[in-house]
Write a protein that holds these residues in place. Structure first.
Motif, PDB file in Angstrom:
ATOM      1  N   GLY A  33     -15.280  -7.648 -14.022  1.00 48.32           N
ATOM      2  CA  GLY A  33     -14.972  -8.840 -13.753  1.00 48.32           C
ATOM      3  C   GLY A  33     -14.566  -9.291 -12.415  1.00 48.32           C
ATOM      4  N   GLY A  34     -14.209  -8.450 -11.751  1.00 44.38           N
ATOM      5  CA  GLY A  34     -13.758  -8.543 -10.213  1.00 44.38           C
ATOM      6  C   GLY A  34     -12.123  -8.427 -10.199  1.00 44.38           C
ATOM      7  N   ILE A  35     -11.713  -8.985  -9.063  1.00 41.68           N
ATOM      8  CA  ILE A  35     -10.173  -8.853  -8.866  1.00 41.68           C
ATOM      9  C   ILE A  35      -9.657 -10.459  -8.902  1.00 41.68           C
ATOM     10  CG2 ILE A  35      -8.471  -8.855  -6.965  1.00 41.68           C
ATOM     11  CD1 ILE A  35     -10.098  -6.111  -6.001  1.00 41.68           C
ATOM     12  N   HIS A  36      -8.527 -10.517  -9.530  1.00 40.59           N
ATOM     13  CA  HIS A  36      -7.827 -11.926  -9.430  1.00 40.59           C
ATOM     14  C   HIS A  36      -6.919 -12.025  -8.218  1.00 40.59           C
ATOM     15  CE1 HIS A  36      -7.985 -11.237 -13.945  1.00 40.59           C
ATOM     16  NE2 HIS A  36      -9.078 -11.861 -13.734  1.00 40.59           N
ATOM     17  N   PRO A  37      -7.561 -12.283  -6.973  1.00 40.81           N
ATOM     18  CA  PRO A  37      -6.508 -12.069  -5.885  1.00 40.81           C
ATOM     19  C   PRO A  37      -5.368 -12.988  -5.985  1.00 40.81           C
ATOM     20  CG  PRO A  37      -8.417 -13.679  -5.491  1.00 40.81           C
ATOM     21  CD  PRO A  37      -8.619 -12.800  -6.614  1.00 40.81           C
ATOM     22  N   LYS A  38      -5.236 -14.146  -6.500  1.00 46.54           N
ATOM     23  CA  LYS A  38      -3.983 -14.638  -6.613  1.00 46.54           C
ATOM     24  C   LYS A  38      -2.907 -14.092  -7.666  1.00 46.54           C
ATOM     25  CE  LYS A  38      -2.141 -19.365  -7.400  1.00 46.54           C
ATOM     26  NZ  LYS A  38      -2.616 -20.905  -7.717  1.00 46.54           N
ATOM     27  N   PHE A  39      -3.516 -13.304  -8.396  1.00 47.40           N
ATOM     28  CA  PHE A  39      -2.545 -12.725  -9.529  1.00 47.40           C
ATOM     29  C   PHE A  39      -2.273 -11.092  -9.214  1.00 47.40           C
ATOM     30  CE2 PHE A  39      -4.543 -15.807 -12.144  1.00 47.40           C
ATOM     31  CZ  PHE A  39      -3.600 -17.095 -11.989  1.00 47.40           C
ATOM     32  N   GLY A  40      -3.091 -10.525  -8.354  1.00 48.44           N
ATOM     33  CA  GLY A  40      -2.882  -8.905  -8.153  1.00 48.44           C
ATOM     34  C   GLY A  40      -3.288  -8.013  -9.406  1.00 48.44           C
ATOM     35  N   THR A  41      -4.476  -8.750  -9.876  1.00 47.74           N
ATOM     36  CA  THR A  41      -4.854  -7.949 -11.015  1.00 47.74           C
ATOM     37  C   THR A  41      -6.332  -8.042 -10.907  1.00 47.74           C
ATOM     38  OG1 THR A  41      -5.082 -10.014 -12.411  1.00 47.74           O
ATOM     39  CG2 THR A  41      -3.032  -8.716 -12.352  1.00 47.74           C
ATOM     40  N   LEU A  60      -2.840  -4.438  -9.895  1.00 41.17           N
ATOM     41  CA  LEU A  60      -3.015  -3.700  -8.629  1.00 41.17           C
ATOM     42  C   LEU A  60      -1.908  -3.445  -7.638  1.00 41.17           C
ATOM     43  CD1 LEU A  60      -6.245  -5.951  -7.628  1.00 41.17           C
ATOM     44  CD2 LEU A  60      -6.087  -3.609  -8.831  1.00 41.17           C
ATOM     45  N   ASP A  61      -1.938  -2.532  -6.591  1.00 38.52           N
ATOM     46  CA  ASP A  61      -0.893  -2.313  -5.832  1.00 38.52           C
ATOM     47  C   ASP A  61      -0.870  -3.554  -4.802  1.00 38.52           C
ATOM     48  OD1 ASP A  61       1.009  -1.459  -4.088  1.00 38.52           O
ATOM     49  OD2 ASP A  61       0.075   0.280  -3.468  1.00 38.52           O
ATOM     50  N   HIS A  62      -0.613  -4.675  -5.086  1.00 38.38           N
ATOM     51  CA  HIS A  62      -0.784  -6.016  -4.030  1.00 38.38           C
ATOM     52  C   HIS A  62       0.578  -6.572  -4.128  1.00 38.38           C
ATOM     53  CE1 HIS A  62      -2.583  -9.664  -2.978  1.00 38.38           C
ATOM     54  NE2 HIS A  62      -3.513  -8.844  -2.433  1.00 38.38           N
ATOM     55  N   PRO A  63       0.806  -7.482  -3.141  1.00 37.82           N
ATOM     56  CA  PRO A  63       2.150  -8.324  -3.160  1.00 37.82           C
ATOM     57  C   PRO A  63       1.894  -9.193  -4.358  1.00 37.82           C
ATOM     58  CG  PRO A  63       1.318  -8.170  -0.957  1.00 37.82           C
ATOM     59  CD  PRO A  63       0.436  -7.437  -1.821  1.00 37.82           C
ATOM     60  N   ALA A  64       0.835  -9.842  -4.714  1.00 38.66           N
ATOM     61  CA  ALA A  64       0.654 -11.101  -5.526  1.00 38.66           C
ATOM     62  C   ALA A  64       0.959 -10.471  -6.925  1.00 38.66           C
ATOM     63  CB  ALA A  64      -0.715 -11.347  -5.646  1.00 38.66           C
ATOM     64  N   THR A  65       0.896  -9.021  -7.263  1.00 38.77           N
ATOM     65  CA  THR A  65       1.307  -8.494  -8.490  1.00 38.77           C
ATOM     66  C   THR A  65       2.607  -8.764  -9.025  1.00 38.77           C
ATOM     67  OG1 THR A  65      -0.200  -6.831  -7.815  1.00 38.77           O
ATOM     68  CG2 THR A  65       1.005  -6.478 -10.070  1.00 38.77           C
ATOM     69  N   ASP A  66       3.673  -8.732  -7.976  1.00 34.70           N
ATOM     70  CA  ASP A  66       5.072  -8.922  -8.270  1.00 34.70           C
ATOM     71  C   ASP A  66       5.403 -10.344  -7.954  1.00 34.70           C
ATOM     72  OD1 ASP A  66       5.704  -6.232  -8.866  1.00 34.70           O
ATOM     73  OD2 ASP A  66       5.608  -5.847  -6.584  1.00 34.70           O
TER      74      ASP A  66
END
Length: 214
Positions: A33-41, A60-66
């Motif tokens: 389904g791809g990446i949710h860039p806004k949510f970090g998932t 994901l290891d992404h600032p948006a995740t937290d």
């Protein structure tokens, strides 16, 4: 309002194994389904009958995740070992839902590997953290729905949920019940689920065979 999809969490390292396991159980291939860039998932989805689907999502290891409620909820569930996160209802108009929550729905989007983009609005994610029995709500803004990605052979027949109060504290109890076409809810005690409220299992019918996904 109708049941749109159910969401299962895996860790980033285990998502491929979970996708293969559940896909084999329900006889349906998941698609990236791809990446949710806004949510970090990121997620994989499997189409189901009745215009529904299963989502397997990982942090994901992404600032948006937290930084976002959805990213936080997914990460918390992944850190706890994964499993069923929530159920999601869709509506053509979230105005009444937004009014009850006292805020606007958050915008979401993801770009699939084929370059097509899905857009939606969602609300109620904050409330599912620590209250996994509650669903959240979504409004699709693009026509392409994940239930159309692939060939569906399975349909949701039952959702087993641990909750003593059976959604008594939800503003949308009646709407949720009326949106469960041909889907049974089995309520069990939280004590049977290590004291936690939330989805315990989803049962699906595959060629008239009952498949339980824990």
């Amino acid at each position: 309002m109708r049941l749109d999809h159910v969401s299962y969490v895996a860790s980033h390292d285990q998502i491929s194994d979970v996708v293969n396991r559940i896909g084999s159980q329900i006889g349906t291939a998941f698609v990236d389904g791809g990446i949710h860039p806004k949510f970090g998932t990121r997620n994989f989805t499997a189409p189901l009958l009745n215009g529904q689907y299963i989502e397997i999502v990982c942090p994901l290891d992404h600032p948006a995740t937290d930084a976002t409620p959805f990213g936080q909820a997914v990460k918390k569930k992944a850190d706890a070992g994964g499993g069923w996160l929530t159920w999601v209802f869709s509506s053509n108009d979230l105005a009444k839902v937004e009014e009850k929550f006292g805020r606007k729905a958050a915008d979401g989007y993801r770009t699939k590997p084929d370059g097509s983009e899905l857009k939606w609005k969602q609300i109620g994610v904050r409330e599912i953290t620590g209250a996994g029995e509650l669903p959240f709500f979504i409004q699709w803004l693009t026509e392409q729905h994940p239930s159309k990605d692939g060939n569906s052979v399975a349909k949701i027949s039952k959702i087993v949920i641990a909750d003593d109060e059976q959604l008594a504290d939800s503003w949308f109890k009646d709407e949720i019940k009326s949106g469960l076409t041909d889907v049974e809810i089995e309520w069990v005690k939280p004590e049977s689920n290590d004291g936690d409220k939330g989805i315990v299992a989803v049962e699906l019918l595959v060629n008239n065979n009952k498949i339980r996904v824990d």
